[in-house]
Scaffold this active site. Structure first.
Site: not given
Ligand code: NAD
Length: 435
Positions: A70, A94, A106, A190, A221, A363
């Protein structure tokens, strides 16, 4: 010149470190050092102007001893196989750390999705599934949204998968729109999971929210929802940033207003919000200033929340981090060298494999609901998530105190013990040699 450590190599170093603190069979470690299966595909897409472009796509199934693999699927220009392998490895740990019956997987596509039209993005999403359909599936490997992918994209993907399989298969993907089988409570899961970790810290340390300041890097997000929930509880979120830059307001930014402003154009532009937190300089707060991303990380705050990308805190800036607590909402924002420096400075890092596990946990709830044809109320999702996160936090925190190790090592030990038990139950060298 010293070769830079890859993300996957860094993950293996963390595994070896944890193995020093628990009784784990060498066979378990050997299995975890290798990804179970790796799939790399090229996806030819007809662009709107009639030209053809080919995109590289990846899916890695790291380990499935605890259940089907997953993990999220990201669309990002810097995504490559090493990154996806490391992210799949972290998913294995995790899921084990929070005790859900999934293994680690992934995926990703090397693409700048913001440079594609909506139709091109749909063709790419469906094209990815076309190439991967034999490799993924509801009982084998279940993708979900990650960086720059979202419920709409999951909706296209599940539709394509169902067509190819000649039947509805909602549990082949999670993080879908609620109208096509998504779970209530998945959107903010998250951020909410990280929020529950901070509430555990609040209880342990008797924090008064209004006295605590927070900086958040990444306002997508995960970052937006954790900001919203903490702001609602009275925490002072003083700085937020995204890929275009950040804002700082010592009295606390008006979080709902910044969210509204950043997402203002979402309904117009559809899949990606084209706004930025930078447009929110005047969001009801006098004295809000623009700051570069790097300075956000180094602000003198109580809690720093990296919620964007990997490798943001490294040996180059770790000594300048002033926050005594870091809660890793992003995957891999602190590298291994920085871990050591932060540890020497007494910084507590709540590790990604715990802090951002809320997403995969809900999820899992979505997958369960799809399998049994049920729909849970949002309050049920929230309370079960709180239970999972709270139990995992307390177990890992207890392990940290008992072993005298940092939070990350404790989380890895906790996960490794579960994985080892599963491997041992199938027999290892000593079993087959009657020892
Ligand atoms: P997203 O695409 O919704 O948002 C990413 C954000 O990061 C955006 O606001 C973007 O502008 C910003 N960003 C990108 N590069 C940047 C930088 N250099 N400096 C500052 N901001 C920057 O993605 P998300 O789903 O919120 O994921 C963010 C992190 O959380 C990732 O590492 C992802 O793997 C992790 N994560 C997400 C989930 C999920 O369910 N969405 C679950 C576990 C982990």
């Amino acid at each position: 010149m010293k070769k830079q450590q890859s993300l996957f190599e860094m993950s293996l170093e963390r595994l070896d470190r944890a193995a020093n603190y628990c009784e784990v069979d060498e066979e378990t470690l050997e299995r975890l050092r290798h990804a179970r299966s790796v799939m790399q595909v090229s996806i030819p897409i007809r662009m709107d102007d009639g030209t053809l472009r080919v995109f590289e796509g990846y899916r890695v199934q790291h380990n499935d001893i605890l259940g089907p693999t997953k993990g999220g699927l990201r669309f990002h220009p810097s995504t490559d196989l090493d990154e996806v392998k490391a992210l799949a490895f972290w998913m294995t740990f995790k899921c084990a750390a929070v005790g859900i019956p999934f293994g680690g997987g992934k995926g990703g596509v090397t693409v700048d999705p913001k440079a594609l039209s909506r139709l091109e993005l749909e063709r790419l999403s469906r094209g990815f599934v076309g190439r991967m359909a034999g490799f993924i599936g509801p009982d084998t490997d279940i993708p979900a949204p990650d960086v720059y992918t979202n419920p709409t994209i999951m909706g296209w993907m599940v539709d394509e998968y169902s067509k190819l399989n000649r039947g509805k298969a909602p549990c082949a993907f999670t993080g879908k729109p609620v109208s096509v089988g998504g779970s209530l409570g998945r959107e903010d899961a998250t951020g909410r999971g990280a929020y529950f970790c901070i509430k555990e810290l609040e209880r342990l340390k008797a924090w008064v929210p209004a006295e605590k300041t927070i900086a958040i890097q990444g306002f997508g997000n995960a970052g937006q929802h954790v900001a919203r929930l903490l702001h609602h509880d009275g925490y002072r979120v003083v700085a937020v940033s995204d890929s275009q830059g950040g804002i700082y307001q010592p009295e606390g930014v008006n979080v709902p207003k910044v969210i509204e402003e950043k997402n203002r154009q979402r309904t117009l532009s559809g899949l990606y919000c084209e706004g930025s937190v930078c447009q929110c300089k005047e969001c009801d707060c006098e004295g809000t200033e623009m700051i570069p991303n790097q300075s956000l990380l180094e602000l003198d705050v109580d809690i720093l929340i990296p919620a964007a990308m990997e490798n943001q805190i490294t040996e180059d800036n770790a000594m300048r981090i002033k926050a005594p607590y870091i809660v890793e909402v992003a995957n891999g924002p602190v590298n291994a060298a920085a871990d050591d420096i932060l540890g020497q400075h007494g910084v507590t890092v709540v590790p990604d494999i715990l802090a951002n596990a809320g997403g995969v946990t809900v999820s899992y709830f979505e997958w369960v609901q799809n399998r049994i044809g049920d729909r849970w109320r949002e309050t049920k999702v929230h309370s079960r998530l709180r239970e999972v996160m709270g139990d995992a936090f307390r177990a890992i925190h207890g392990k940290m105190e008992a072993l005298g190790v940092d939070f990350r090592t404790a989380a890895y030990v906790h996960a490794l013990e579960r994985l080892n038990e599963a491997v041992a139950s199938q027999g290892t060298y000593s079993y087959f040699n009657h020892q």
